[in-house]
Design a protein around this motif. Sequence first.
Motif, PDB file in Angstrom:
ATOM      1  N   GLY A   1      -7.320  -8.275   2.562  1.00  0.00           N
ATOM      2  CA  GLY A   1      -8.017  -9.246   1.745  1.00  0.00           C
ATOM      3  C   GLY A   1      -9.141  -9.902   2.518  1.00  0.00           C
ATOM      4  O   GLY A   1      -9.229  -9.772   3.735  1.00  0.00           O
ATOM      5  N   HIS A   2      -9.978 -10.642   1.829  1.00  0.00           N
ATOM      6  CA  HIS A   2     -11.163 -11.250   2.441  1.00  0.00           C
ATOM      7  C   HIS A   2     -10.803 -12.187   3.590  1.00  0.00           C
ATOM      8  O   HIS A   2     -11.510 -12.271   4.581  1.00  0.00           O
ATOM      9  N   ASN A   3      -9.692 -12.877   3.475  1.00  0.00           N
ATOM     10  CA  ASN A   3      -9.305 -13.844   4.497  1.00  0.00           C
ATOM     11  C   ASN A   3      -8.166 -13.354   5.395  1.00  0.00           C
ATOM     12  O   ASN A   3      -7.631 -14.128   6.187  1.00  0.00           O
TER      13      ASN A   3
ATOM     14  N   ASN B   1     -10.923   2.824  -7.565  1.00  0.00           N
ATOM     15  CA  ASN B   1     -10.771   2.435  -8.967  1.00  0.00           C
ATOM     16  C   ASN B   1      -9.986   1.126  -8.978  1.00  0.00           C
ATOM     17  O   ASN B   1      -8.760   1.121  -8.908  1.00  0.00           O
ATOM     18  N   LYS B   2     -10.709   0.010  -9.029  1.00  0.00           N
ATOM     19  CA  LYS B   2     -10.057  -1.299  -8.920  1.00  0.00           C
ATOM     20  C   LYS B   2      -9.141  -1.590 -10.095  1.00  0.00           C
ATOM     21  O   LYS B   2      -8.098  -2.218  -9.925  1.00  0.00           O
ATOM     22  N   SER B   3      -9.526  -1.187 -11.277  1.00  0.00           N
ATOM     23  CA  SER B   3      -8.701  -1.491 -12.445  1.00  0.00           C
ATOM     24  C   SER B   3      -7.348  -0.796 -12.352  1.00  0.00           C
ATOM     25  O   SER B   3      -6.334  -1.314 -12.794  1.00  0.00           O
ATOM     26  N   ALA B   4      -7.346   0.382 -11.745  1.00  0.00           N
ATOM     27  CA  ALA B   4      -6.095   1.126 -11.590  1.00  0.00           C
ATOM     28  C   ALA B   4      -5.426   0.838 -10.258  1.00  0.00           C
ATOM     29  O   ALA B   4      -4.330   1.350 -10.001  1.00  0.00           O
ATOM     30  N   LYS B   5      -6.063   0.044  -9.414  1.00  0.00           N
ATOM     31  CA  LYS B   5      -5.578  -0.232  -8.050  1.00  0.00           C
ATOM     32  C   LYS B   5      -5.274   1.092  -7.331  1.00  0.00           C
ATOM     33  O   LYS B   5      -4.174   1.307  -6.791  1.00  0.00           O
TER      34      LYS B   5
ATOM     35  N   ASN C   1      -1.521  -5.363  -4.420  1.00  0.00           N
ATOM     36  CA  ASN C   1      -2.071  -6.697  -4.212  1.00  0.00           C
ATOM     37  C   ASN C   1      -3.506  -6.788  -4.736  1.00  0.00           C
ATOM     38  O   ASN C   1      -4.420  -6.184  -4.180  1.00  0.00           O
ATOM     39  N   SER C   2      -3.703  -7.548  -5.794  1.00  0.00           N
ATOM     40  CA  SER C   2      -5.032  -7.652  -6.399  1.00  0.00           C
ATOM     41  C   SER C   2      -6.014  -8.438  -5.517  1.00  0.00           C
ATOM     42  O   SER C   2      -7.209  -8.475  -5.807  1.00  0.00           O
TER      43      SER C   2
ATOM     44  N   VAL D   1       0.869  -1.175   0.000  1.00  0.00           N
ATOM     45  CA  VAL D   1       0.000   0.000   0.000  1.00  0.00           C
ATOM     46  C   VAL D   1       0.909   1.229   0.000  1.00  0.00           C
ATOM     47  O   VAL D   1       1.767   1.362   0.876  1.00  0.00           O
ATOM     48  N   LYS D   2       0.699   2.095  -0.971  1.00  0.00           N
ATOM     49  CA  LYS D   2       1.604   3.233  -1.133  1.00  0.00           C
ATOM     50  C   LYS D   2       0.851   4.556  -1.134  1.00  0.00           C
ATOM     51  O   LYS D   2      -0.135   4.714  -1.845  1.00  0.00           O
ATOM     52  N   GLN D   3       1.350   5.470  -0.337  1.00  0.00           N
ATOM     53  CA  GLN D   3       0.862   6.836  -0.353  1.00  0.00           C
ATOM     54  C   GLN D   3       2.059   7.686  -0.756  1.00  0.00           C
ATOM     55  O   GLN D   3       2.966   7.916   0.042  1.00  0.00           O
ATOM     56  N   ASN D   4       2.072   8.105  -2.004  1.00  0.00           N
ATOM     57  CA  ASN D   4       3.267   8.721  -2.574  1.00  0.00           C
ATOM     58  C   ASN D   4       3.441  10.197  -2.214  1.00  0.00           C
ATOM     59  O   ASN D   4       4.500  10.765  -2.447  1.00  0.00           O
TER      60      ASN D   4
END
Lengths: 112, 113
Positions: free
Chosen positions: A94-96, A67-71, A27-28, A4-7
């Motif tokens: 993630g879900h798990n 925006n999931k496609s762009a993550k 991470n998709s 996870v990046k906050q630039n």
Amino acid sequence: DQQVKQNSPSLSVQEGRISILNCDYTNSMFDYFLWYKKYPAEGPTFLISISSIKDKNEDGRFTVFLNKSAKHLSLHIVPSQPGDSAVYFCAASGHNDYKLSFGAGTTVTVRA
Amino acid sequence: SQTIHQWPATLVQPVGSPLSLECTVEGTSNPNLYWYRQAAGRGLQLLFYSIGIDQISSEVPQNLSASRPQDRQFILSSKKLLLSDSGFYLCAWNRDRGGEKLFFGSGTQLSVL
């Protein structure tokens, strides 16, 4: 490896204007995304979240866009107030997953 | 309502000394418990998490260890502190996995000199 990046380490905005904070992830498998606010010498407090089945979630002055496609996700604060001056952390899970992965944070300063 | 207590708020320790930070949660049972660290100018790094008594997962190999002797108690320890252990330590809890939001304690500022 930072997933996870906050630039943008910092953001300065005038009171009453919009603050836009950005966050990218690699991470998709991430399904849930959260924003936390932290004042100095205090623990972070939960602000707003969004799941991957949505692209927008709004709570008062705070709106998170995904925006999931762009993550990529962003947090909009409108209007910005002096009390919004803090460090904002983006987090994902993630879900798990039991854990939240956090970004490095963005320090927001709201100018009077 | 649920509350999380973390102490002490501030700690100054010499290099090579031991460490024990304690965290307790009230008002819930079988919480997931976490230790995070925020180093100066950096983000929140997960150190350990626990989904039950004596079930500890370590995320980063380091000079620290964690224990969970009771359901709602989580302890962070070190036998010999290093300068690099300085930072802001945060305990947190939640009820479930899958993006369940974390509730954080007020933190401990540790300075190793």
